[in-house]
Design an enzyme around this catalytic site. Structure first.
Site, PDB file in Angstrom:
ATOM      1  N   CYS A 181       0.669   3.710  10.495  1.00  0.00           N
ATOM      2  CA  CYS A 181       1.232   4.806   9.712  1.00  0.00           C
ATOM      3  C   CYS A 181       1.919   5.810  10.643  1.00  0.00           C
ATOM      4  O   CYS A 181       1.279   6.389  11.515  1.00  0.00           O
ATOM      5  CB  CYS A 181       0.154   5.521   8.905  1.00  0.00           C
ATOM      6  SG  CYS A 181       0.849   6.875   7.943  1.00  0.00           S
ATOM      7  N   VAL A 184       4.291  11.075   3.504  1.00  0.00           N
ATOM      8  CA  VAL A 184       3.148  11.403   2.653  1.00  0.00           C
ATOM      9  C   VAL A 184       1.949  11.752   3.526  1.00  0.00           C
ATOM     10  O   VAL A 184       1.267  12.749   3.285  1.00  0.00           O
ATOM     11  CB  VAL A 184       2.837  10.222   1.712  1.00  0.00           C
ATOM     12  CG1 VAL A 184       1.499  10.437   1.006  1.00  0.00           C
ATOM     13  CG2 VAL A 184       3.960  10.042   0.695  1.00  0.00           C
ATOM     14  N   GLY A 185       1.699  10.911   4.528  1.00  0.00           N
ATOM     15  CA  GLY A 185       0.625  11.228   5.473  1.00  0.00           C
ATOM     16  C   GLY A 185      -0.761  10.950   4.950  1.00  0.00           C
ATOM     17  O   GLY A 185      -1.668  11.766   5.115  1.00  0.00           O
ATOM     18  N   LEU A 186      -0.920   9.788   4.299  1.00  0.00           N
ATOM     19  CA  LEU A 186      -2.256   9.297   3.944  1.00  0.00           C
ATOM     20  C   LEU A 186      -3.040  10.208   3.002  1.00  0.00           C
ATOM     21  O   LEU A 186      -4.279  10.232   3.054  1.00  0.00           O
ATOM     22  CB  LEU A 186      -3.081   9.043   5.215  1.00  0.00           C
ATOM     23  CG  LEU A 186      -2.476   8.070   6.233  1.00  0.00           C
ATOM     24  CD1 LEU A 186      -3.428   7.922   7.412  1.00  0.00           C
ATOM     25  CD2 LEU A 186      -2.181   6.723   5.611  1.00  0.00           C
ATOM     26  N   LYS A 210      -2.219  -4.564   9.551  1.00  0.00           N
ATOM     27  CA  LYS A 210      -0.814  -4.269   9.246  1.00  0.00           C
ATOM     28  C   LYS A 210      -0.145  -3.625  10.448  1.00  0.00           C
ATOM     29  O   LYS A 210      -0.565  -2.572  10.917  1.00  0.00           O
ATOM     30  CB  LYS A 210      -0.744  -3.335   8.036  1.00  0.00           C
ATOM     31  CG  LYS A 210       0.681  -3.012   7.598  1.00  0.00           C
ATOM     32  CD  LYS A 210       0.667  -2.327   6.244  1.00  0.00           C
ATOM     33  CE  LYS A 210       2.045  -1.952   5.767  1.00  0.00           C
ATOM     34  NZ  LYS A 210       1.989  -1.244   4.477  1.00  0.00           N
ATOM     35  N   ASN A 231       9.644   8.641   4.040  1.00  0.00           N
ATOM     36  CA  ASN A 231       8.535   9.380   3.452  1.00  0.00           C
ATOM     37  C   ASN A 231       7.640   9.898   4.546  1.00  0.00           C
ATOM     38  O   ASN A 231       7.574   9.333   5.637  1.00  0.00           O
ATOM     39  CB  ASN A 231       7.734   8.500   2.481  1.00  0.00           C
ATOM     40  CG  ASN A 231       6.633   7.732   3.165  1.00  0.00           C
ATOM     41  OD1 ASN A 231       5.549   8.264   3.437  1.00  0.00           O
ATOM     42  ND2 ASN A 231       6.890   6.476   3.489  1.00  0.00           N
ATOM     43  N   SER A 264       0.826  -1.203   0.000  1.00  0.00           N
ATOM     44  CA  SER A 264       0.000   0.000   0.000  1.00  0.00           C
ATOM     45  C   SER A 264       0.868   1.265   0.000  1.00  0.00           C
ATOM     46  O   SER A 264       1.853   1.361   0.717  1.00  0.00           O
ATOM     47  CB  SER A 264      -0.885   0.003   1.245  1.00  0.00           C
ATOM     48  OG  SER A 264      -1.613   1.204   1.306  1.00  0.00           O
ATOM     49  N   ASN A 315      -4.598  -0.374   8.484  1.00  0.00           N
ATOM     50  CA  ASN A 315      -3.290   0.256   8.665  1.00  0.00           C
ATOM     51  C   ASN A 315      -3.254   0.931  10.029  1.00  0.00           C
ATOM     52  O   ASN A 315      -3.603   2.091  10.164  1.00  0.00           O
ATOM     53  CB  ASN A 315      -3.078   1.255   7.519  1.00  0.00           C
ATOM     54  CG  ASN A 315      -1.809   2.051   7.661  1.00  0.00           C
ATOM     55  OD1 ASN A 315      -0.957   1.733   8.490  1.00  0.00           O
ATOM     56  ND2 ASN A 315      -1.685   3.084   6.856  1.00  0.00           N
ATOM     57  N   LYS A 367      -3.448   2.170  -2.112  1.00  0.00           N
ATOM     58  CA  LYS A 367      -3.146   3.288  -1.218  1.00  0.00           C
ATOM     59  C   LYS A 367      -4.203   3.428  -0.115  1.00  0.00           C
ATOM     60  O   LYS A 367      -5.370   3.176  -0.341  1.00  0.00           O
ATOM     61  CB  LYS A 367      -3.106   4.566  -2.076  1.00  0.00           C
ATOM     62  CG  LYS A 367      -2.860   5.858  -1.328  1.00  0.00           C
ATOM     63  CD  LYS A 367      -1.417   6.053  -0.977  1.00  0.00           C
ATOM     64  CE  LYS A 367      -1.233   7.112   0.096  1.00  0.00           C
ATOM     65  NZ  LYS A 367      -0.014   6.918   0.886  1.00  0.00           N
TER      66      LYS A 367
HETATM   67  C1  FMN Z   1       5.813   6.566  -0.209  1.00  0.00           C
HETATM   68  C2  FMN Z   1       5.216   5.528   0.688  1.00  0.00           C
HETATM   69  C3  FMN Z   1       3.867   5.574   1.023  1.00  0.00           C
HETATM   70  C4  FMN Z   1       3.300   4.628   1.851  1.00  0.00           C
HETATM   71  N1  FMN Z   1       1.964   4.683   2.147  1.00  0.00           N
HETATM   72  C5  FMN Z   1       1.399   3.697   2.911  1.00  0.00           C
HETATM   73  C6  FMN Z   1       0.003   3.660   3.168  1.00  0.00           C
HETATM   74  O1  FMN Z   1      -0.751   4.491   2.693  1.00  0.00           O
HETATM   75  N2  FMN Z   1      -0.491   2.667   3.956  1.00  0.00           N
HETATM   76  C7  FMN Z   1       0.324   1.705   4.487  1.00  0.00           C
HETATM   77  O2  FMN Z   1      -0.165   0.809   5.178  1.00  0.00           O
HETATM   78  N3  FMN Z   1       1.649   1.690   4.244  1.00  0.00           N
HETATM   79  C8  FMN Z   1       2.199   2.663   3.477  1.00  0.00           C
HETATM   80  N4  FMN Z   1       3.566   2.640   3.219  1.00  0.00           N
HETATM   81  C9  FMN Z   1       4.380   1.570   3.787  1.00  0.00           C
HETATM   82  C10 FMN Z   1       4.586   0.442   2.780  1.00  0.00           C
HETATM   83  O3  FMN Z   1       3.374  -0.152   2.416  1.00  0.00           O
HETATM   84  C11 FMN Z   1       5.535  -0.616   3.370  1.00  0.00           C
HETATM   85  O4  FMN Z   1       4.960  -1.115   4.567  1.00  0.00           O
HETATM   86  C12 FMN Z   1       6.914  -0.073   3.687  1.00  0.00           C
HETATM   87  O5  FMN Z   1       7.324   0.813   2.674  1.00  0.00           O
HETATM   88  C13 FMN Z   1       7.972  -1.175   3.842  1.00  0.00           C
HETATM   89  O6  FMN Z   1       8.129  -1.912   2.672  1.00  0.00           O
HETATM   90  P1  FMN Z   1       9.286  -1.620   1.572  1.00  0.00           P
HETATM   91  O7  FMN Z   1      10.565  -1.523   2.327  1.00  0.00           O
HETATM   92  O8  FMN Z   1       9.224  -2.765   0.635  1.00  0.00           O
HETATM   93  O9  FMN Z   1       8.925  -0.321   0.934  1.00  0.00           O
HETATM   94  C14 FMN Z   1       4.119   3.599   2.369  1.00  0.00           C
HETATM   95  C15 FMN Z   1       5.465   3.538   2.031  1.00  0.00           C
HETATM   96  C16 FMN Z   1       6.029   4.466   1.196  1.00  0.00           C
HETATM   97  C17 FMN Z   1       7.478   4.369   0.857  1.00  0.00           C
END
Ligand code: FMN
Ligand code: FAD
Ligand code: FAD
Ligand code: FMN
Ligand code: FES
Ligand code: FES
Lengths: 304, 259, 304, 259
Positions: free
Chosen positions: A130, A71-73, A165, A69, A21, A127, A45
């Site tokens: 976050c 982004v903040g949802l 999560k 990051n 996500s 989630n 997302k």
């Molecule tokens: C730019 C960005 C935005 C993310 N947005 C969300 C989100 O909206 N909801 C969520 O559960 N995790 C979010 N995550 C976390 C990822 O889903 C993931 O748990 C985390 O990046 C670790 O995995 P990775 O190392 O493979 O990126 C976000 C991660 C990144 C980098």
């Protein structure tokens, strides 16, 4: 030969490779690069109750082997998701799972109830982890009681598969995992990002507008693997593993540690086709090791 | 028109060093290009640089569709660009292209292009494109000093070239916004296209607003993906936070909140 | 111009660059590469009550931007330290600080008492954060009550400067920090390693004999920076920061976040002279920014 | 004798490819070497390889003190060695050297050297060194197949060379421990030096023990530092866990616990 399919809480995934996500948009951004139908599933997302503009710029900092990051949802809210986005993505020939976020238990419940009505969404991923929002978010994921409470509340209204999560920013990940399983979670996904910070030494300022942000990418893989392994041993429900997966070998490691499926996150930014490459690599691994089904590898780490 | 993002290994066919800060990479594709418009950019994978994890975004400086080549004009900033500056002929570069929106066509033929620093990158492509629409733009470019000027003849082919240098060694002395063009009572253009450092773009946008001239700028931002997936590269607009890599990098200054 | 000296709990360090326990041996291993007297201080390898053989081989795994170790406090015990090692290192013209470890409160107390007698050791660093031992170690560092208890007990017998080194594997680092300050800590150092894991996909086994180990190196820098910043704001005592520092810019970042000094850990393995390079780099930074003393930079992050 | 560890940028003066797995780097130092003994190793920084964070240890294959050169014989295993295999003449390599202990001098002149795989790396240096002490060793080396053999003439200069190949295409067929030398009633050597894969060293050590012949092996281990600081590279001995990089890499098999 080479059966890559896995079963998670009654759902069959054609392969264990899904996208995390927040790193795969709503799938649409990737249509020039791949057919989402080739993936095991897509975690879209985060969706919240109302429109959210997210945090201010800058929202990103590169770090060694990873990125922060904040982004903040940012998202248009559940109404727009159901009305405008869902119709476009429901035709993808793979499981679409919605990441549900909120600031209050009520918001989680409200969004989950709405998503429950969407025929082509077989599961949600709560989630509670976050790190980039002031209210709620990670707070739910760092306290077993709160984690359980929000899971119970959503469980009451959500009739399909409930995934939760977890945040890695805790002392005892297994306590949180047990709490949400007690609360009714069917599946646990982990990990979300580690809370980190970047500083611009020349300007003597934080790089991110929010000062701290979430760390992702291969830098966090050792922590993610450890937590997947701990949680897999601690709870009776399937685990979906992620955190720093860049290639098929990484994915195999998570599966050996106990993940029934994996999510690809940050790697999508560097190579939007990486999911397909990982699927290929998993097949090659099975062939090389003469294993007929990837299910045999789940949790198959030999630790005697 | 086919708009499609590609990932491909392009081959470095030339690496031209202009001075100690700027160089130009000429990249050759195997496959013919589909549509590429001025203002669009690419995401480059910097392999073999231990500290470069994410791709690096660069504007498309110019395209030769016939020979399937595109050029990037790059300023050395940190590890990634330093690494790219050392590439030699024959090296392969993994590139995602083309990305982002593009400059919009003007409604009048009186057009001003303003650039400074590595912000000049997309201007040559834009000038060439305008020429194809039978528009001869005025092109105003700011350099630090005469010895750092480059591609002057190229620009002159497509329009009337005006120059400023910080030290007055060529053209008018000062910043681009100090140019006598802007001192006139009336700024007689239907559209201004501007790219460069943010303070410069803000000044030009303010002048444009004052003169009620339509103005488009090309923004930069910290990008993780470059193709709309991460929401890291937002800028506040009249429609809320928009992605610089998808809804931009080109924005009409009317829509931006940064004036 | 360019005053690099800092004061920590009444001690003057000629510069803020010290070496992290377990990554600099007893200093002797580095004598071909540098004069320890050039460093601000040296934190020597953990000392326990009795001889410890540490964990089995393999003890190390390389990861993206870091490494996992499971050395497990191998050392000859406090007797041998006082008798054989101390006399050799006490002549170094810099602060030698002993990292004190144990499995029980009694062991921490016993070792601290012994080290208290060593004239040339101005301070100890209580290691309540080692992830690589079965008993004690990190357990003390993850629970505020236990952290406080061991600090109080050692405070009673240790008369010089008491530093406590925290584990990052916790939900609320500031709670632990406050607890040890309440317990009598003069200085807080952080972070120790993150608990992680590496898997050899081909052999389907953990890489480390202990399955999990401690993650260090630049991969963890964002987490370390965040915690130093949080703790600096939360407690009134000086903080010594570490975690992934590879160069002078990294060191500046920690100082801006609130560290009065930094420790260099894993970087010593890659470049045994890195400490000196960082000292040079700090001087250059001050010059470039026209700052007369590095003290001005401590906690000087602008966050408005 | 001055024992001192150095860090220096050495220059690649030759990169010789023996076959698809092995290559040899000839490295030139600016400064004259101090003492370097057979069995010692170096720690090489692999710059520009994103996945190679720590240095990589390699035995010193041979040293030319007069021309200030040392050679490494390297087997391609993963990213680090692959990266090194691509280095070309003139490239700089940051190296810490020399590290570890060394083979000890034998008390008799009847000496056997046994090597296989990239374990042969330090044997040529050892043979040369023994020659300087007027000892002509018997050198037994195992290869996979004739076409993968290399440096045969080099070894022959310093002693009697015996060969095994897995497929019998040269020398005796089989593993080194299958060699007829070991089938004799008496193993008539005062000392055996052995390096290669662990199972091979264990077999040779067992044979040596049986025949009451002193035996030294050169161990490998996962190393973070290579100079005694991290305690990551231990092996269990009669004095507890010792560091392979400091108390080793050469151990008398009597002291090891791995038989
Ligand atoms: C730019 C960005 C935005 C993310 N947005 C969300 C989100 O909206 N909801 C969520 O559960 N995790 C979010 N995550 C976390 C990822 O889903 C993931 O748990 C985390 O990046 C670790 O995995 P990775 O190392 O493979 O990126 C976000 C991660 C990144 C980098
Ligand atoms: C859409 C777009 C188009 C661009 N076009 C060009 C171009 O045509 N030519 C060109 O030379 N550069 C261009 N840039 C900027 C270029 O991407 C950065 O200079 C480059 O990524 C720096 O990489 P590096 O590894 O050398 O520097 P790093 O080591 O990553 O950073 C060095 C310094 O530059 C700053 N920086 C890095 N990336 C950015 C960024 N995206 N925005 C602002 N500051 C940054 C860092 O904060 C740091 O201070 C463009 C950027 C964007 C977003
Ligand atoms: C004292 C010493 C002397 C050595 N001398 C030589 C030599 O002369 N020539 C030579 O070719 N090699 C030698 N080695 C082994 C060499 O260091 C490794 O092959 C090399 O580090 C692998 O690096 P890589 O990046 O290519 O492989 P990686 O990508 O790091 O690893 C590839 C595979 O090799 C394994 N591996 C990596 N390092 C080691 C290690 N140190 N021990 C055992 N397995 C390992 C990994 O587990 C993995 O399966 C020596 C090792 C030591 C400790
Ligand atoms: C091989 C190794 C051994 C260590 N031993 C100790 C120890 O004995 N006591 C301790 O407090 N920390 C020990 N640490 C942790 C370091 O002191 C430091 O906290 C950690 O490595 C993070 O810093 P770095 O990223 O700069 O290495 C050890 C770390 C490594 C890599
Ligand atoms: S850079 Fe990812 S959305 Fe723009
Ligand atoms: S590799 Fe560090 S002590 Fe041997």
């Amino acid at each position: 030969m080479n059966d890559l399919s896995v079963n998670i809480a009654g759902m069959t995934f054609k392969n264990p490779v899904t996208t995390a996500s927040g790193t795969f948009g709503y799938g649409e951004e990737f249509l020039d690069f791949l057919d989402p139908g080739q993936l095991g599933g897509i975690f879209v997302k985060a969706v919240t109750g109302k429109n959210r503009e997210g945090n201010n710029y800058p929202r990103m900092a590169e770090t060694t082997g990873g990125m922060l990051n904040s982004v903040g949802l940012q998202n248009k809210g559940v109404d727009i998701f159901c009305r405008d986005i869902y119709p476009k993505i429901k035709t993808f020939d793979t499981h679409i799972i919605v990441n549900v976020s909120g600031s209050t238990v009520e918001e989680y419940v409200e969004v989950s109830e709405r998503i429950n009505e969407l025929e082509k969404i077989p599961a949600i991923e709560l989630n509670i982890s976050c790190p980039n929002v002031k209210l709620g978010g990670m707070a739910f994921g760092t306290m077993p009681d709160m984690a359980k409470e929000v899971t119970i509340a959503v469980r009451k209204v959500y009739k399909k598969i409930l995934m939760v999560k977890l945040s890695p920013n805790v002392t005892h990940i297994t306590e949180i995992a047990k709490a949400v399983v007690d609360g009714g979670a069917d599946v646990i996904t982990l990990i979300n990002t580690l809370l980190g910070m970047a500083i611009d030494a020349e300007r003597r300022r934080p790089v991110l507008s929010t000062i701290t942000g979430g760390l992702s990418g291969p830098a966090i893989k050792p922590v993610a693997l450890r937590m997947v392994w701990q949680v897999h041993k601690a709870v009776p429900v399937p685990v979906i593993g992620l955190g720093g997966i860049m290639n098929a070998t990484d994915a195999i490691e998570f599966i050996l540690a106990g993940a029934s499926a994996v999510q690809i996150g940050t790697a999508n930014f560097i190579d939007p086709r990486v999911g397909l490459k990982i699927i290929d690599g998993l097949g090659q691994y099975l062939e090389r090791h003469q294993i007929s089904t990837i299910k045999e590898l789940i949790g198959a780490l030999k630790t005697e | 028109m086919i708009f499609k993002k590609n990932i491909a290994d392009l081959t470095v066919v030339r690496n031209t060093r202009f001075n100690n800060r700027y160089f130009m990479l000429d990249l050759q594709a195997e496959e013919p290009f589909s549509v590429i418009l001025p203002g669009q950019f690419v995401q480059v994978l910097v392999a073999g640089s231990p500290s470069t994890f994410l791709r690096r975004p660069f504007s498309i400086h110019s395209v030769d569709f016939a020979s399937r080549r595109l050029r990037l004009l790059i300023q050395i900033k940190g590890e990634g660009t330093r690494h790219l500056s050392l590439l030699t002929e024959g090296a392969k570069l993994n590139v995602i292209y083309p990305l982002g929106n593009s400059f919009s066509l003007p409604v009048t033929k009186k057009v001003l292009l303003v650039g400074g620093g590595c912000g000049v990158a997309p201007l040559l492509f834009l000038a060439q494109f305008l020429n194809q629409q039978h528009i001869q733009p005025v092109i105003l470019i700011g350099f630090r000093t005469r010895s750092e000027m480059f591609e002057i003849e190229e620009y002159s082919k497509f329009g009337q070239l005006l120059i400023t240098t910080d030290d007055g060694t060529a053209g008018e002395k000062g910043l681009v916004v100090d140019h006598s063009l802007f001192q006139k009572e009336r700024l007689d253009f239907g559209k201004i296209y501007c790219c460069g450092p943010v303070p410069m773009m803000q000044s030009v946008a303010r002048i444009a607003q004052w003169h009620k001239v339509d103005c488009e700028v090309s923004l930069e931002n910290t990008m993780a993906c470059g193709f709309g997936a991460c929401l890291c590269c937002i800028t506040p607009t009249d429609r809320g936070n928009e992605r610089v890599c998808m809804e931009g990098p080109v924005f009409n200054t009317k829509r931006l909140k940064w004036l």
